[in-house]
Design a protein around this motif. Structure first.
Motif, PDB file in Angstrom:
ATOM      1  N   VAL A 254       0.853  -1.183   0.000  1.00  0.00           N
ATOM      2  CA  VAL A 254       0.000   0.000   0.000  1.00  0.00           C
ATOM      3  C   VAL A 254       0.892   1.237   0.000  1.00  0.00           C
ATOM      4  CG1 VAL A 254      -1.747   1.292   1.274  1.00  0.00           C
ATOM      5  CG2 VAL A 254      -1.851  -1.207   1.204  1.00  0.00           C
ATOM      6  N   ALA A 255       0.647   2.164  -0.934  1.00  0.00           N
ATOM      7  CA  ALA A 255       1.459   3.375  -1.062  1.00  0.00           C
ATOM      8  C   ALA A 255       0.877   4.499  -0.222  1.00  0.00           C
ATOM      9  CB  ALA A 255       1.543   3.804  -2.528  1.00  0.00           C
ATOM     10  N   ALA A 256       1.757   5.403   0.197  1.00  0.00           N
ATOM     11  CA  ALA A 256       1.298   6.592   0.935  1.00  0.00           C
ATOM     12  C   ALA A 256       0.352   7.403   0.065  1.00  0.00           C
ATOM     13  CB  ALA A 256       2.497   7.435   1.350  1.00  0.00           C
ATOM     14  N   ALA A 257      -0.630   8.026   0.683  1.00  0.00           N
ATOM     15  CA  ALA A 257      -1.603   8.840  -0.028  1.00  0.00           C
ATOM     16  C   ALA A 257      -0.920   9.990  -0.746  1.00  0.00           C
ATOM     17  CB  ALA A 257      -2.646   9.374   0.948  1.00  0.00           C
ATOM     18  N   TYR A 277       8.007   4.392 -10.442  1.00  0.00           N
ATOM     19  CA  TYR A 277       6.678   4.726 -10.947  1.00  0.00           C
ATOM     20  C   TYR A 277       6.161   5.931 -10.166  1.00  0.00           C
ATOM     21  CZ  TYR A 277       6.851  -0.209 -12.470  1.00  0.00           C
ATOM     22  OH  TYR A 277       7.220  -1.415 -13.012  1.00  0.00           O
ATOM     23  N   VAL A 278       5.643   6.928 -10.881  1.00  0.00           N
ATOM     24  CA  VAL A 278       5.080   8.114 -10.236  1.00  0.00           C
ATOM     25  C   VAL A 278       3.765   8.459 -10.937  1.00  0.00           C
ATOM     26  CG1 VAL A 278       5.441  10.509  -9.541  1.00  0.00           C
ATOM     27  CG2 VAL A 278       7.402   8.977  -9.742  1.00  0.00           C
ATOM     28  N   ALA A 279       2.744   8.780 -10.151  1.00  0.00           N
ATOM     29  CA  ALA A 279       1.451   9.185 -10.715  1.00  0.00           C
ATOM     30  C   ALA A 279       1.023  10.502 -10.091  1.00  0.00           C
ATOM     31  CB  ALA A 279       0.389   8.116 -10.460  1.00  0.00           C
ATOM     32  N   ALA A 280       0.398  11.346 -10.920  1.00  0.00           N
ATOM     33  CA  ALA A 280      -0.163  12.627 -10.471  1.00  0.00           C
ATOM     34  C   ALA A 280      -1.674  12.557 -10.686  1.00  0.00           C
ATOM     35  CB  ALA A 280       0.443  13.788 -11.251  1.00  0.00           C
ATOM     36  N   PRO A 281      -2.442  12.192  -9.670  1.00  0.00           N
ATOM     37  CA  PRO A 281      -3.877  11.972  -9.874  1.00  0.00           C
ATOM     38  C   PRO A 281      -4.704  13.244 -10.031  1.00  0.00           C
ATOM     39  CG  PRO A 281      -3.280  11.610  -7.584  1.00  0.00           C
ATOM     40  CD  PRO A 281      -1.998  11.835  -8.315  1.00  0.00           C
ATOM     41  N   GLY A 282      -4.111  14.408  -9.846  1.00  0.00           N
ATOM     42  CA  GLY A 282      -4.858  15.649  -9.951  1.00  0.00           C
ATOM     43  C   GLY A 282      -5.015  16.125 -11.385  1.00  0.00           C
ATOM     44  N   ASP A 283      -5.364  17.402 -11.545  1.00  0.00           N
ATOM     45  CA  ASP A 283      -5.632  17.963 -12.873  1.00  0.00           C
ATOM     46  C   ASP A 283      -4.534  18.910 -13.334  1.00  0.00           C
ATOM     47  OD1 ASP A 283      -6.071  19.986 -11.095  1.00  0.00           O
ATOM     48  OD2 ASP A 283      -8.161  20.352 -11.657  1.00  0.00           O
ATOM     49  N   GLN A 284      -3.300  18.771 -12.770  1.00  0.00           N
ATOM     50  CA  GLN A 284      -2.183  19.613 -13.183  1.00  0.00           C
ATOM     51  C   GLN A 284      -0.970  18.753 -13.526  1.00  0.00           C
ATOM     52  OE1 GLN A 284      -1.169  23.021 -10.710  1.00  0.00           O
ATOM     53  NE2 GLN A 284      -3.182  22.984  -9.759  1.00  0.00           N
ATOM     54  N   PRO A 337       0.209  17.046  -5.502  1.00  0.00           N
ATOM     55  CA  PRO A 337       0.286  15.743  -4.842  1.00  0.00           C
ATOM     56  C   PRO A 337       0.564  14.605  -5.826  1.00  0.00           C
ATOM     57  CG  PRO A 337      -1.584  16.987  -4.006  1.00  0.00           C
ATOM     58  CD  PRO A 337      -1.071  17.751  -5.197  1.00  0.00           C
ATOM     59  N   ILE A 338       1.418  13.676  -5.396  1.00  0.00           N
ATOM     60  CA  ILE A 338       1.800  12.522  -6.219  1.00  0.00           C
ATOM     61  C   ILE A 338       1.786  11.263  -5.348  1.00  0.00           C
ATOM     62  CG2 ILE A 338       3.213  13.826  -7.860  1.00  0.00           C
ATOM     63  CD1 ILE A 338       5.686  12.936  -6.218  1.00  0.00           C
ATOM     64  N   VAL A 339       1.741  10.105  -6.016  1.00  0.00           N
ATOM     65  CA  VAL A 339       1.964   8.809  -5.370  1.00  0.00           C
ATOM     66  C   VAL A 339       3.094   8.126  -6.123  1.00  0.00           C
ATOM     67  CG1 VAL A 339      -0.350   8.487  -4.443  1.00  0.00           C
ATOM     68  CG2 VAL A 339       0.127   7.780  -6.776  1.00  0.00           C
ATOM     69  N   ALA A 340       3.834   7.230  -5.428  1.00  0.00           N
ATOM     70  CA  ALA A 340       5.015   6.668  -6.060  1.00  0.00           C
ATOM     71  C   ALA A 340       5.287   5.261  -5.546  1.00  0.00           C
ATOM     72  CB  ALA A 340       6.240   7.559  -5.805  1.00  0.00           C
ATOM     73  N   GLY A 341       5.974   4.477  -6.378  1.00  0.00           N
ATOM     74  CA  GLY A 341       6.424   3.132  -6.025  1.00  0.00           C
ATOM     75  C   GLY A 341       7.642   2.779  -6.842  1.00  0.00           C
ATOM     76  N   LEU A 342       8.244   1.620  -6.541  1.00  0.00           N
ATOM     77  CA  LEU A 342       9.477   1.211  -7.218  1.00  0.00           C
ATOM     78  C   LEU A 342       9.491  -0.294  -7.371  1.00  0.00           C
ATOM     79  CD1 LEU A 342      12.588   2.670  -7.716  1.00  0.00           C
ATOM     80  CD2 LEU A 342      13.059   0.849  -6.092  1.00  0.00           C
ATOM     81  N   LYS A 343       9.920  -0.751  -8.556  1.00  0.00           N
ATOM     82  CA  LYS A 343      10.091  -2.183  -8.805  1.00  0.00           C
ATOM     83  C   LYS A 343      11.554  -2.550  -8.640  1.00  0.00           C
ATOM     84  CE  LYS A 343      10.142  -3.987 -13.005  1.00  0.00           C
ATOM     85  NZ  LYS A 343       9.703  -4.464 -14.334  1.00  0.00           N
ATOM     86  N   ILE A 344      11.808  -3.628  -7.910  1.00  0.00           N
ATOM     87  CA  ILE A 344      13.151  -4.138  -7.664  1.00  0.00           C
ATOM     88  C   ILE A 344      13.251  -5.503  -8.335  1.00  0.00           C
ATOM     89  CG2 ILE A 344      14.780  -4.884  -5.874  1.00  0.00           C
ATOM     90  CD1 ILE A 344      13.042  -3.051  -3.954  1.00  0.00           C
ATOM     91  N   ALA A 354      10.383  -7.523  -6.638  1.00  0.00           N
ATOM     92  CA  ALA A 354       9.834  -7.039  -5.374  1.00  0.00           C
ATOM     93  C   ALA A 354       9.404  -5.602  -5.592  1.00  0.00           C
ATOM     94  CB  ALA A 354      10.868  -7.143  -4.256  1.00  0.00           C
ATOM     95  N   PHE A 355       8.574  -5.096  -4.693  1.00  0.00           N
ATOM     96  CA  PHE A 355       8.072  -3.729  -4.830  1.00  0.00           C
ATOM     97  C   PHE A 355       8.167  -3.008  -3.491  1.00  0.00           C
ATOM     98  CE2 PHE A 355       5.879  -6.270  -8.021  1.00  0.00           C
ATOM     99  CZ  PHE A 355       6.055  -5.509  -9.172  1.00  0.00           C
ATOM    100  N   THR A 356       8.502  -1.746  -3.563  1.00  0.00           N
ATOM    101  CA  THR A 356       8.373  -0.854  -2.425  1.00  0.00           C
ATOM    102  C   THR A 356       7.573   0.359  -2.876  1.00  0.00           C
ATOM    103  OG1 THR A 356       9.567   0.356  -0.672  1.00  0.00           O
ATOM    104  CG2 THR A 356      10.574   0.316  -2.867  1.00  0.00           C
ATOM    105  N   ALA A 357       7.202   1.215  -1.939  1.00  0.00           N
ATOM    106  CA  ALA A 357       6.321   2.339  -2.290  1.00  0.00           C
ATOM    107  C   ALA A 357       6.516   3.459  -1.286  1.00  0.00           C
ATOM    108  CB  ALA A 357       4.859   1.880  -2.299  1.00  0.00           C
ATOM    109  N   GLY A 358       5.939   4.624  -1.615  1.00  0.00           N
ATOM    110  CA  GLY A 358       5.968   5.740  -0.692  1.00  0.00           C
ATOM    111  C   GLY A 358       5.429   5.328   0.664  1.00  0.00           C
ATOM    112  N   ALA A 359       6.135   5.751   1.732  1.00  0.00           N
ATOM    113  CA  ALA A 359       5.771   5.318   3.077  1.00  0.00           C
ATOM    114  C   ALA A 359       5.998   6.463   4.064  1.00  0.00           C
ATOM    115  CB  ALA A 359       6.583   4.094   3.490  1.00  0.00           C
ATOM    116  N   PRO A 360       5.303   6.452   5.197  1.00  0.00           N
ATOM    117  CA  PRO A 360       5.514   7.491   6.213  1.00  0.00           C
ATOM    118  C   PRO A 360       6.757   7.203   7.037  1.00  0.00           C
ATOM    119  CG  PRO A 360       3.859   5.951   6.975  1.00  0.00           C
ATOM    120  CD  PRO A 360       4.219   5.528   5.576  1.00  0.00           C
ATOM    121  N   SER A 361       7.218   8.199   7.779  1.00  0.00           N
ATOM    122  CA  SER A 361       8.299   7.970   8.729  1.00  0.00           C
ATOM    123  C   SER A 361       7.753   7.174   9.912  1.00  0.00           C
ATOM    124  CB  SER A 361       8.888   9.294   9.206  1.00  0.00           C
ATOM    125  OG  SER A 361       7.892  10.078   9.837  1.00  0.00           O
TER     126      SER A 361
END
Length: 486
Positions: A254-257, A277-284, A337-344, A354-361
């Motif tokens: 699960v990626a950070a919001a 991988y990076v996604a921008a779900p907004g309108d900009q 705002p963006i969401v992000a992940g990475l394939k290893i 394997a996969f990792t993703a944006g995460a909180p501290s």
């Protein structure tokens, strides 16, 4: 007449002077204002946790609640059972497993067949509870290590990774609550939004689970960000990616919001491909700035300082030549705002992923339920302090045997460290990992990576560290007539 006017103005001046003098004396002699303390949120221990292991068939399930000297001993238990309606339909309590002691790592190999498992914990077993499922296959399309943290039901989840045109992507939904969940989906691809939030929803009834092939919803995306949200109720969501025989398998964490700054942690120092991988779900549209946090410093990667992401879409970037072979975290910054992940990708003739993703501290600490060092398997902990120096304690909790003393790990600002984890001498089986930041520590991000050497190619799975479910911040309360008056 003129003298009367002059006298009137003189009288007015005298009145103003007198008023000014009185005001000045009052201002100087008034008591100092009393500072009003702003009410602060109260930290309270978590008393109840529900998590769902989405597809444990043929996997090892691990459950642990670390002992915490700050919390007094109190009754509590964790129950593992097949998902069923809250009234008890579809299952019997005689088959449930019960854990009633913190500090004990419970592990079991789950036989093939069956649906999701629900972990319900209360009391002393709830605060800090973690659970995970990990499968290991050595042949076929499922060859590889595939692990996932058992997830809590919620109102929204994000996943970032390959799309249904590049892999067999399967969405697992489960509803352990007493209310139905009305679930909708949104897919952001390289070409833009694929699904509308309306007209693609499903209802998951209490005690029900659903398995959905994303290819049936959106067959064309090569990369994607998936938003799973509920209009009512809550649902536990998980996504599995099967890239095909010889190409690997794993679960997307699960990626950070969406946020304007995202940290993607837990990238191991092994060889292989690294795809962002990076996604921008907004309108900009946005230009995302990329900074790598490595063992020797934090800096932008040459010729890969940014990635352009059009509005409502996803983009990818190969970072293999930038961070390949180095333990790392990525800091991504954007104006929107963006969401992000990475394939290893692993190494060898037959690859695993394997996969990792944006995460909180992990400000409140973190727990990883499944760590291993059996045969050729190696567990690594990748910790990063991208913004300020940090110090953490790392504690291993073996499945059998006494737990060793915690080890203190110092992280200089803007650095990443990779720790190879091994169970203490005399202990057998797997172990869990507890990471606790020390008081005054800067923000810490991390991940656990499990890999295994094989003659035909490395097996690998990853899990970004999530904040432990130990404490909850409760809003401040106070007496108010509005609580009883209409």
């Amino acid at each position: 007449m003129r003298r009367l006017i002059e006298n009137r103005f003189g009288l007015l001046a005298l009145v103003l002077v007198a008023l000014g003098a009185l005001y000045g004396v009052a201002f100087v002699s008034r008591p100092a204002p009393v500072a009003q303390a702003r009410p602060q949120a109260v930290r309270a221990p978590v008393e109840s946790v529900t998590a769902v292991c989405p597809a444990p068939s043929g996997s090892r399930v691990s459950v642990v609640t670390p002992a915490d000297p700050e919390r007094p001993e109190a009754p509590g238990s964790a129950t593992l059972s097949a998902i069923k309606a809250p009234a008890g339909k579809g299952g019997g309590k005689k088959d449930d497993d019960v854990i009633d002691r913190p500090g004990l790592l419970w592990q079991r190999e789950i036989a093939a067949g069956g649906g999701p498992l629900v972990v319900d914990a209360t009391g002393s077993m709830a605060a800090g509870l973690e659970s995970a499922q990990t499968a290991r296959e050595t042949s076929g399309t499922q060859r590889g290590l595939a692990g996932v943290r058992c997830v809590e039901p919620g109102a929204e989840s994000w996943f970032v990774g390959p799309g249904p045109a590049a892999a067999e992507m399967t969405l697992y939904l489960a509803n352990p609550d007493a209310a139905p969940a009305n679930v909708s989906f949104m897919v952001y691809s390289g070409e833009g939004p694929v699904l509308s939030e309306r007209g693609n929803g499903v209802v998951v009834k209490p005690g029900q689970h659903r398995v959905i092939r994303l290819r049936d919803l959106a067959p064309s995306p090569l990369i994607m960000a998936l938003q799973v949200s509920t209009r009512s109720g809550r649902v536990a969501a998980a996504v599995k990616a099967v890239l095909g025989e010889g190409r690997g398998v794993d679960w997307l964490p699960v990626a950070a919001a969406p946020a304007t700054r995202v940290v993607v942690p837990g990238i191991p120092g092994t060889a292989g491909q690294r795809e962002l991988y990076v996604a921008a779900p907004g309108d900009q549209d946005t230009s995302v700035r990329i900074k790598a946090v490595l063992k020797d410093g934090s800096y932008a990667l040459k010729n890969k300082e940014t990635i352009e992401v059009p509005a409502g879409s996803a983009s990818s970037l190969d970072l293999s030549t930038g961070i390949g072979g180095q333990p790392a975290a990525l800091v991504l910054e954007s104006d929107v705002p963006i969401v992000a992940g990475l394939k290893i990708s692993g190494t060898g003739v037959r690859q695993d992923v394997a996969f990792t993703a944006g995460a909180p501290s992990i400000d409140l600490g973190s727990v990883v339920a499944d760590g291993r060092a059996e045969g050729k398997q190696t567990s690594r902990l990748v910790l990063s302090a991208p913004f300020a120096a940090a110090t953490v304690e790392v504690q291993l909790v073996p499945a059998k045997g006494a737990a060793p003393d915690p080890a203190e790990v110092k992280l200089p600002a803007g650095r990443t460290k990779e720790l190879k984890l091994a169970p203490p001498k005399g202990s057998k089986g797997g172990f869990s990992v507890v990471v606790r930041p020390k008081p005054g520590s800067g923000p810490v991000y991390g991940g656990r990576v499990l890999d295994e050497g094989a003659s035909d190619g490395q097996l690998v799975t990853a899990q970004p560290l999530a904040m432990a479910r130990t404490w909850a911040l409760v809003p401040p309360t106070g007496d108010s007539p509005g609580a009883v008056l209409p």
